[in-house]
Scaffold this motif. Structure first.
Motif, PDB file in Angstrom:
ATOM      1  N   THR A  60       0.850  -1.185   0.000  1.00  0.00           N
ATOM      2  CA  THR A  60       0.000   0.000   0.000  1.00  0.00           C
ATOM      3  C   THR A  60       0.886   1.236   0.000  1.00  0.00           C
ATOM      4  O   THR A  60       1.831   1.334   0.792  1.00  0.00           O
ATOM      5  N   TRP A  62       1.160   4.958   0.842  1.00  0.00           N
ATOM      6  CA  TRP A  62       0.504   5.953   1.694  1.00  0.00           C
ATOM      7  C   TRP A  62       1.063   7.344   1.380  1.00  0.00           C
ATOM      8  O   TRP A  62       2.268   7.500   1.153  1.00  0.00           O
ATOM      9  N   SER A 111      -3.630   0.992  -3.227  1.00  0.00           N
ATOM     10  CA  SER A 111      -3.314  -0.424  -3.054  1.00  0.00           C
ATOM     11  C   SER A 111      -2.720  -0.924  -4.370  1.00  0.00           C
ATOM     12  O   SER A 111      -3.413  -0.993  -5.380  1.00  0.00           O
ATOM     13  N   ASN A 577     -10.792  -4.616  -0.536  1.00  0.00           N
ATOM     14  CA  ASN A 577     -11.690  -3.834   0.309  1.00  0.00           C
ATOM     15  C   ASN A 577     -11.810  -2.379  -0.110  1.00  0.00           C
ATOM     16  O   ASN A 577     -12.509  -1.617   0.533  1.00  0.00           O
ATOM     17  N   ILE A 578     -11.128  -1.971  -1.171  1.00  0.00           N
ATOM     18  CA  ILE A 578     -11.157  -0.551  -1.541  1.00  0.00           C
ATOM     19  C   ILE A 578     -11.753  -0.393  -2.921  1.00  0.00           C
ATOM     20  O   ILE A 578     -11.440  -1.141  -3.840  1.00  0.00           O
ATOM     21  N   ARG A 762     -12.560   7.073  -0.614  1.00  0.00           N
ATOM     22  CA  ARG A 762     -12.634   6.667   0.787  1.00  0.00           C
ATOM     23  C   ARG A 762     -11.226   6.645   1.370  1.00  0.00           C
ATOM     24  O   ARG A 762     -10.324   6.005   0.830  1.00  0.00           O
ATOM     25  N   ARG A 764      -8.468   5.494   3.749  1.00  0.00           N
ATOM     26  CA  ARG A 764      -8.141   4.347   4.590  1.00  0.00           C
ATOM     27  C   ARG A 764      -7.242   4.776   5.744  1.00  0.00           C
ATOM     28  O   ARG A 764      -6.503   5.751   5.655  1.00  0.00           O
ATOM     29  N   GLU A 765      -7.310   4.031   6.807  1.00  0.00           N
ATOM     30  CA  GLU A 765      -6.507   4.324   7.984  1.00  0.00           C
ATOM     31  C   GLU A 765      -5.397   3.292   8.122  1.00  0.00           C
ATOM     32  O   GLU A 765      -5.629   2.090   7.979  1.00  0.00           O
TER      33      GLU A 765
END
Length: 840
Positions: A60, A62, A111, A577-578, A762, A764-765
């Motif tokens: 991922t 970031w 991702s 999930n994204i 969205r 993500r954390e």
């Protein structure tokens, strides 16, 4: 101004220093127009901090985006929407994200698929307002490796094949008889700087100067050209090959401009050579500014007998690119030169771990502190990354927040290793930075156009919220002013209207960013144009002529979902999930054999083809088409209410009504059908060209535009998961068919296309185990991975913030990088190291 007067200033003909409003009319106009430019255009800058320099496929990525105003006093009005694109090595768009900016920051992530091909990818970031000046987008190249093991891709060997050398006389031109500095830059076929050396000689072969690169292919030499002579540079490449380049021809008359940085001031030397018949002196103006801050603006006489020297003190200069311009007696800009005003002892950021060595899984605490030059605390917003040093490839002198916002964001083109110029301040780095500014162009504006009030068009508005914008055109593609534009949403059912401006442009703003139902945008007829043309702005700036493609490396084609809304093809991808944002692809070239990708299901249980229905043009809506045509499908229409249910296997024992069904569909006096179900019934899933929607949207489509209606009972709709538990009805439009040809409909119709509303990505954390967590709660950090990422570190009035997180389960060294913006709008950066070691 109080400063020690250096000895080299004693012999100057005139010293002009002015930090007050210019006294003469011309320099007053320059000052006014400069301020007007920054007020009207209010340039913005974007910077992205990433958790690492190099990534592996499957990881991922970031990041945190920072959006700042170029003029500090305009910081409160910066855009609140940021766009971030990931571009592949083949210059094709891969992912487009829309992020909300809050307190100047916008965190995000990508991702990366595990089967991503190895290569150098590009991330670009911009606001809608910045699209008016796309040359100043933020861009950053990121190497992505195909596997977890390995290092950053090696750069190709530098050879002389395809290499070139460019020459840049300081100030703009060589003038015969006047001494000048000539900067040069040697680049290889990949555009990167290469080392060269050689000589400068005249047409007779007489050597008049030597040249040698100083840093990244850049260097300089001195030359005083003689009238009637031509000069060339004989360059030797690292391979031993040689090449000869002609230098720019010296002009017989004109001005030269030289700038030298001294300890506490910039020394500006202006020389003049008069043409035959011209007066020996000429009144010129010198202007110096850093962004919207005017550092110097004054007029003086310059003679052919002696140079004019001007001192511009550093004490009141803001940090950034210092732009010098000389205007001749006809008030025409004739010389330009860039220099750099260093930040000096400005704001400072520090990161301190509570100790240098921690044990595995022990709580790590970092103290982040910001201070001004006097040591007083500063509030600010920062992002912080902690990565494992082992196995992590770190790019050499990569860009950081200081080099980006203070230097490269004001220059066109790519600056190689920008972090080098801010790593340390030495005579070597200062010289290298000056060479860069002698060779790299600056073009925020052109003085001639600025002074003539000729402004570049600014069609893209500043976004304080998500928006849809566009232009209304007439028959001859002329902009239509004062044209009414209506936007209609169907969930909830509302309409909004606005008028176009003088350029025919309009904007609808205030979208929540969470809406998924498509909207319709139409331009109403005007007195002169019965059918205006409406063109929505594309939120995807062009990358290359090859066009856009999405995730070409996806091995599983089922992961890609192609959709069509109103004839506009869209593609989205779900990666676990994204949900990645939808990207509109504008390719509409007719292809006879293009597949119809609106169907992701198998054979439907029932199909209605409108071409087989006699008198289809007389049907009021699709509800009337459905009534009584499919066994087990109940259609009830009463006044403004419509209820459609399907009989079949369902876990529900009673009829369910979707909230959208209870809204008006503008239907009137429809016959009621009392086909009472004998089995459990429920509301099916509605699809319009493959996109989930509601009956309000379906009923707004003209019947003659519907090509087919396909009904899937609950078993056949299992592909849609829980949403298809009650069956599905797919409405396929003619315009949505990739093989559609205009004119096939039985009756002429003007169908306003539907558009997906703008949506926010969205956020993500980053998962961080609690300090002192159990061993099985702390994931193992593999070599080169990110241990901790926090995009929201806020220092308070005391200038301090503290963050804590669980350490890794294995030993190693970890690098901390913190970057951000202080409340005084200053970019700052800090790095630190700590270790994790098992007890012996």
């Amino acid at each position: 101004m109080n400063y020690r007067r250096p000895l080299w200033a004693a012999a100057t003909l005139a010293v002009l220093v002015s930090f007050t409003a210019p006294a003469d009319e011309f320099t007053q106009r320059i000052a006014a127009q400069l301020k007007r430019f920054y007020t009207l255009t209010s340039p913005e800058k974007v910077y992205l901090q990433f958790d690492k320099d190099v990534y592996n496929a499957g990881e991922t990525l970031w990041f945190k985006g920072y959006v700042v105003a170029e003029a500090p006093q305009q910081a409160d009005s910066v855009s609140q929407v940021l766009y971030v694109d990931l571009i592949g090595p083949d210059q094709r768009l891969l992912v487009h994200q829309t992020l909300a900016v809050q307190a100047g920051g916008a965190p995000g992530s990508y991702s990366l698929p595990g089967n991503l091909p190895e290569g150098v990818y590009t991330v670009r970031a911009y606001t809608n307002w910045m699209r008016n000046t796309p040359d100043y987008f933020f861009t950053r190249t990121l190497p992505i490796l195909a596997s977890a093991a390995g290092s950053a891709p090696k750069q190709p060997e530098k050879t002389s094949a395809g290499a070139q050398v460019q020459f840049f006389p300081e100030g703009g031109e060589l003038i015969a008889g006047l001494p000048s500095v000539v900067a040069f830059k040697a680049t290889g076929p990949d555009g990167r700087g290469i080392s060269v050396n050689g000589t400068v000689q005249d047409e007779k072969g007489t050597v008049v100067s030597q040249l040698r690169t100083h840093h990244l292919g850049m260097g300089r030499f001195e030359l005083q050209p003689t009238a009637g002579h031509r000069y060339s540079a004989k360059v030797r490449y690292p391979s031993g090959q040689e090449a000869t380049y002609e230098l720019p021809a010296a002009q017989p008359a004109g001005f030269t401009l030289q700038v030298q940085e001294k300890a506490d001031a910039f020394q500006v030397v202006i020389r003049r050579k008069a043409a035959a018949g011209e007066a020996p002196t000429e009144r010129i103006a010198l202007v110096a500014h850093v962004r919207d801050t005017l550092a110097h603006a004054a007029q003086a006489e310059v003679s052919t007998a002696a140079p004019l020297t001007v001192l511009v003190p550093k004490s009141q200069l803001p940090a950034g690119i210092l732009h010098f311009t000389v205007f001749d007696g006809q008030q025409v800009a004739c010389c330009e030169r860039l220099a750099f005003s260093a930040p000096g002892t400005g704001a400072r950021l520090t990161v301190q771990p509570t100790k240098k060595t921690y044990g595995p899984q022990e709580s790590v605490t970092l103290r982040v502190a910001a201070q001004d030059a006097a040591g007083k605390p500063l509030a600010g917003s920062f992002s912080l990354a902690v990565t494992d040093v082992a196995g992590t490839s770190q790019l050499r002198n990569a860009t950081d927040i200081r080099s980006s916002l203070l230097l490269t964001s004001d220059l066109q083109g790519v600056v190689e290793q920008p972090g080098y110029y801010f790593a340390t301040t030495t005579p070597t780095t200062t010289r290298a930075l000056d060479d860069l500014l002698l060779t790299q162009g600056w073009r925020r504006f052109v003085w001639k156009a600025l002074l003539a009030d000729q402004w570049s068009p600014m069609p893209y508005a500043r976004e304080q919220s998500l928006s849809m914008s566009g232009q209304v055109l007439g028959k001859r593609m002329e902009p239509l002013a004062e044209a009414a534009v209506v936007l209609t949403s169907f969930r909830p059912s509302k309409s909004y209207q606005t008028l176009t401006d003088a350029e025919g442009r309009f904007t609808f703003s205030g979208f929540s960013g969470q809406d998924s139902a498509a909207v319709r945008v139409v331009a109403l007829p005007t007195k002169s144009v019965k059918h205006p043309q409406l063109v929505l702005d594309d939120k995807l700036p062009a990358i290359a002529a090859s066009g856009a493609a999405l995730w070409p490396w996806a091995a599983d084609s089922s992961a890609l979902k192609f959709q069509t809304v109103g004839g506009r093809n869209t593609v989205s991808m779900r990666d676990k999930n994204i949900l990645l944002n939808e990207v509109v692809v504008q390719d509409r070239a007719p292809q006879a054999t293009r597949p119809d990708n609106r169907r992701i299901y198998g054979r439907p249980d029932a199909t209605i083809l409108t071409k087989d229905i006699a008198g289809i043009g007389s049907y009021k809506d699709v509800v009337q088409v459905l009534q009584g045509r499919v066994a087990g499908l109940t259609v009830v229409a009463n006044q403004d209410n419509v209820r459609i249910t399907m009989r079949g296997k369902s876990s529900s024992s009673q009829t369910q009504m979707a909230p959208a069904m209870q809204q008006s569909t503008n239907s009137r006096n429809r016959p009621m059908v009392s086909d009472a179900p004998t089995m459990p019934t429920a509301t099916p899933l509605f699809l319009l060209d493959g996109i989930p929607t509601d009956i309000n949207m379906i009923n707004s489509i003209p019947v003659v535009d519907i090509e087919a209606i396909e009904v899937l009972k609950p078993g056949s709709a299992a592909i849609f998961g829980e949403r298809g538990a009650s069956g599905a009805i797919a409405f396929l439009t003619k315009h949505g068919n990739p093989n559609y040809r205009p004119g096939e409909e039985p009756a002429p119709t003007v169908l306003a296309p539907m558009y997906a509303p703008p949506r926010l990505q969205r956020v993500r954390e980053f998962y961080t185990p609690a300090p002192n967590a159990e061993a099985n709660a702390t994931p193992a950090v593999r070599s080169g991975a990110t241990l901790y990422w926090n995009p929201s570190v806020q220092t308070d009035a005391s200038g301090v913030a503290t963050v804590s997180f669980g350490s890794a389960t294995r030993s190693g060294s970890f690098r901390v990088v913190a970057e951000g913006i202080t409340r005084t709008n200053e970019p700052v950066r800090a790095t630190e190291l700590f270790k994790i070691e098992a007890s012996k």
